[in-house]
Write a protein that holds these residues in place. Structure first.
Motif, PDB file in Angstrom:
ATOM      1  N   PRO A   1      40.850  41.515  41.173  1.00 56.31           N
ATOM      2  CA  PRO A   1      41.572  42.302  42.187  1.00 56.31           C
ATOM      3  C   PRO A   1      42.699  41.509  42.851  1.00 56.31           C
ATOM      4  O   PRO A   1      43.719  42.098  43.239  1.00 56.31           O
ATOM      5  N   GLN A   2      42.536  40.220  42.961  1.00 56.58           N
ATOM      6  CA  GLN A   2      43.599  39.423  43.559  1.00 56.58           C
ATOM      7  C   GLN A   2      44.843  39.430  42.678  1.00 56.58           C
ATOM      8  O   GLN A   2      45.967  39.408  43.169  1.00 56.58           O
ATOM      9  N   LEU A   3      44.606  39.461  41.351  1.00 55.74           N
ATOM     10  CA  LEU A   3      45.729  39.516  40.419  1.00 55.74           C
ATOM     11  C   LEU A   3      46.443  40.862  40.537  1.00 55.74           C
ATOM     12  O   LEU A   3      47.675  40.930  40.570  1.00 55.74           O
ATOM     13  N   THR A   4      45.654  41.935  40.625  1.00 57.56           N
ATOM     14  CA  THR A   4      46.253  43.259  40.852  1.00 57.56           C
ATOM     15  C   THR A   4      47.018  43.251  42.167  1.00 57.56           C
ATOM     16  O   THR A   4      48.120  43.797  42.265  1.00 57.56           O
ATOM     17  N   GLY A   5      46.413  42.611  43.171  1.00 58.01           N
ATOM     18  CA  GLY A   5      47.062  42.521  44.474  1.00 58.01           C
ATOM     19  C   GLY A   5      48.406  41.832  44.378  1.00 58.01           C
ATOM     20  O   GLY A   5      49.375  42.239  45.017  1.00 58.01           O
TER      21      GLY A   5
ATOM     22  N   GLN B   1      52.304  34.014  52.655  1.00 54.94           N
ATOM     23  CA  GLN B   1      51.507  34.509  51.534  1.00 54.94           C
ATOM     24  C   GLN B   1      50.146  33.853  51.487  1.00 54.94           C
ATOM     25  O   GLN B   1      49.139  34.493  51.207  1.00 54.94           O
ATOM     26  N   PHE B   2      50.131  32.562  51.777  1.00 50.61           N
ATOM     27  CA  PHE B   2      48.882  31.807  51.736  1.00 50.61           C
ATOM     28  C   PHE B   2      47.828  32.481  52.611  1.00 50.61           C
ATOM     29  O   PHE B   2      46.690  32.683  52.198  1.00 50.61           O
ATOM     30  N   GLY B   3      48.227  32.851  53.826  1.00 53.62           N
ATOM     31  CA  GLY B   3      47.294  33.523  54.730  1.00 53.62           C
ATOM     32  C   GLY B   3      46.718  34.778  54.098  1.00 53.62           C
ATOM     33  O   GLY B   3      45.508  35.005  54.117  1.00 53.62           O
ATOM     34  N   GLY B   4      47.591  35.581  53.494  1.00 55.34           N
ATOM     35  CA  GLY B   4      47.148  36.835  52.895  1.00 55.34           C
ATOM     36  C   GLY B   4      46.158  36.619  51.763  1.00 55.34           C
ATOM     37  O   GLY B   4      45.113  37.272  51.699  1.00 55.34           O
ATOM     38  N   TRP B   5      46.488  35.702  50.864  1.00 50.26           N
ATOM     39  CA  TRP B   5      45.597  35.483  49.718  1.00 50.26           C
ATOM     40  C   TRP B   5      44.265  34.914  50.171  1.00 50.26           C
ATOM     41  O   TRP B   5      43.213  35.276  49.634  1.00 50.26           O
ATOM     42  N   ALA B   6      44.309  33.991  51.132  1.00 50.58           N
ATOM     43  CA  ALA B   6      43.059  33.377  51.597  1.00 50.58           C
ATOM     44  C   ALA B   6      42.127  34.442  52.169  1.00 50.58           C
ATOM     45  O   ALA B   6      40.941  34.487  51.845  1.00 50.58           O
TER      46      ALA B   6
END
Lengths: 329, 285
Positions: free
Chosen positions: A248-252, A203-208
């Motif tokens: 958008p990250q929260l929506t993500g 997940q870390f990779g995706g959020w970064a």
């Protein structure tokens, strides 16, 4: 704000309704008679077949009219009755799942929150710095492209087999019984760490990456250029960009919850971690359909709850929704 | 003349973009392996051909499984399932997303409301858990059916994004002009709106492609993969099931994961590259 929540609530109720209906209809409308499948797989002979046939027909309520079956399913659901597990006979499915849920929460909650927080911070930090971009970016993409269970396998192999730092199976050491002691807690922690780490990393990779891309978009938008022209310090511009990109990250996160949960289920399988994922595997292997359907419903409920919490967080973070503007549902 | 020049420009930036070049090469490499691989090995993926649990040798390039199956053979055959799932599942997902997104965004009104609710409902359901339940009841499963299932559940986020894009294009002048000239809505959508977001649709397809591969791998890992044939997810499932981990048979579980990760990761990197090609603002670096 009220309309926003009402709308969301409607969607959630509808989703739950659809999920329950699907859960109910799959065994009934799938080609083949579920009861005879169950019996043929149980490998029974002679008079036992008929007895079991009658038993299962009664349990499914297959001799009733369809609409009656459907209503019964709902009313049983509200009584918390999801049937009896075959794999752990005669435990009720609800009880089996309830004993697994704490492990899932302990795994998912920290993994989701920490990776989201750390990934966003790190992505914002890496954006538009050439050195970071060339090293971090590929690493991030490889991490998001990694299937959860494969990273879990890798970690289990490296830390459990080659270096023997962490145990790789179970929720706690097999020679312990669950009780409250330092030894037991540390055993819990040791067994928890690797599954947590594999969930966290993917997940870390995706959020970064998501954050990095969003920040770049924001830094190219008019308000950033305007601030730049005014001579505002770089740090200030970036903090504004971060505030805008976090939405958008929260929506993500809301969109990703289902995928993350699925990833956790697969991770649990690798580590034989006693959460719902492990139950699902057992249910599949033992043809325990009541348990399987119960697990599905619990996953749905969990995902809906998580979505609801994120909605609330969105209203808190985004001043526009608070001011009464209708959020994009 | 002008469009020709524009195309050349795009091609120029595309070829110059390192991310796109690297991503595309890796994907093409694996695609090539899918076609050539089966020719390089004399075995079938489920044949018991060699010694049990042998590490990689010159005879068995990736070693053998506990049952003596050739891991390399399984790997190249599994790759073809992976690409099939990506193309069919990702393609179907994109297509459904386009149909629903265009319809909702262009028509608006009640249809939009209804499709919106539908999209949100499917979006909130944990799709993989749903697929697990469905697959558990299907006795004979093929890669193609699996791809269809995945495609039918993967479309919502694309529909949502495409709807938003269509919505913003709908009020432009050239659409009004098309309407005035008496064009049918379907024709407007496909000749005026879709080309204007072609780059976006293409990138959506690539993301869908990668997503479908990951979903299929997870499903296969639960032991719900195709009942005949092989796939990379199934290889991982069997490796874990027959404790390749504790036996230290790394050659069994490393290749399938490397394959999936490399393909999906490269697709994502390719996508960023494409984004930079299509969107000059992002090019800077």
């Amino acid at each position: 704000v009220r309309r926003y929540f009402l709308r969301k609530l409607l969607i959630y109720i509808l989703t739950f309704f659809v999920a329950v209906t699907v859960d109910w209809s799959i065994p009934r409308f799938m080609p083949g008679n579920p009861v005879s499948i169950l019996i043929s797989r149980a490998g029974l002979h002679g008079s036992a077949v008929e007895a079991m046939y009658n038993y299962y027909t009664g349990v499914f309520g297959l001799d009733l009219p369809i609409w009656q079956q459907y209503l019964n399913f709902w009313s049983a659901l509200f009584r918390g009755d999801l049937g009896i597990s075959i794999y752990l006979f005669p435990m009720p499915v609800t009880k089996v799942i309830m004993s697994a849920v704490p492990y899932d929460v302990a795994l998912l909650l920290p993994a989701i929150l920490l990776s989201w927080w750390a990934g966003n911070k790190f992505g914002a930090f890496a954006a538009r710095s050439k050195k970071m971009d060339n090293t971090v970016l590929p690493a991030g993409y490889i991490l998001t492209g990694t299937p959860y269970m494969w990273l879990a396998i890798l970690l289990a192999w490296a830390f459990g087999i080659v270096w023997r730092v962490f145990p790789i199976a179970g929720g706690y050491s097999f020679n312990l019984r669950s009780h409250f002691s330092l030894l037991f807690i540390s055993s819990l922690f040791m067994h928890w760490f690797l599954p947590f780490a594999s969930l966290f990393l993917v997940q870390f990779g995706g959020w970064a990456i998501g954050m990095r891309n969003l920040i770049i978009y924001e830094l190219e938008s008019d308000y950033s250029h305007y601030l730049e022209a005014l001579g505002a310090p770089r740090k200030l511009i970036r903090s504004y960009a971060f505030n805008n990109a976090i939405l958008p990250q929260l929506t993500g996160l809301a969109l990703q919850i289902g995928v993350i949960v699925a990833g956790a289920l697969a991770t649990e399988v690798v580590f034989a971690y006693p959460g719902i994922g492990y139950l699902i595997l057992q249910a599949i292997h033992n043809e325990d359909y009541f348990l399987l359907q119960g697990c599905f419903l619990f996953v749905v409920i969990g995902v809906l709850l998580a979505n609801f919490i994120i909605d609330i967080a969105y209203v808190i973070v985004d001043p526009r929704t608070r001011a009464g503007m209708q959020g994009a549902a | 003349m002008k469009t020709l020049k524009k195309k050349n420009d795009l091609l120029y930036f595309a070829l110059r973009n390192t991310k796109l070049r690297i991503g595309l090469s890796v994907v093409l490499f694996f695609l090539l392996l899918t076609f050539i691989g089966p020719l390089l090995t004399p075995y079938n993926p489920t044949d018991f051909v060699g010694p049990s649990a042998s590490p990689p040798t010159s005879e068995y390039w990736f070693g053998t499984t506990t049952f003596g199956e050739d891991v390399f053979t399984q790997f190249v055959h599994g790759l073809s399932s992976t690409f099939l799932v990506g193309i069919v599942g990702g393609g179907l997902g994109t297509l459904l997303g386009m149909i629903i997104g265009f319809a909702a965004g262009y028509k608006g009104g009640v249809l939009d409301e209804v499709l919106n609710v539908l999209t949100n409902v499917v979006l909130t359901i944990p799709v993989l858990a749903l697929l697990v339940v469905i697959s558990a009841y299907v006795k004979v499963r093929g890669v193609f059916i699996e791809s269809l299932f995945i495609g039918f559940t993967a479309w919502p986020w694309a529909a949502r994004a495409i709807r938003a894009q269509t919505f913003s294009l709908r009020t432009r002048d050239f659409i009004d002009l098309a309407k005035l000239s008496g064009m049918k809505p379907i024709k407007i959508v496909f000749t005026e709106i879709a080309p204007n977001m072609a780059s976006y649709l293409f990138m959506t397809f690539i993301l869908m492609f990668g997503g479908a591969i990951l979903t299929a791998a997870t499903l296969d890992f639960f032991g719900l993969g195709p009942t005949q044939g092989t796939s990379l997810g199934m290889m991982m499932n069997l490796a874990v099931l027959w404790s390749a981990l504790t036996l230290g048979m790394w050659w069994w579980f490393l290749p399938p994961g490397i394959g999936i990760t490399a393909i999906v990761g490269s697709l994502y990197i390719m996508n960023v590259g494409l984004d930079e090609v299509f969107n000059p603002k992002l090019r800077e670096m």
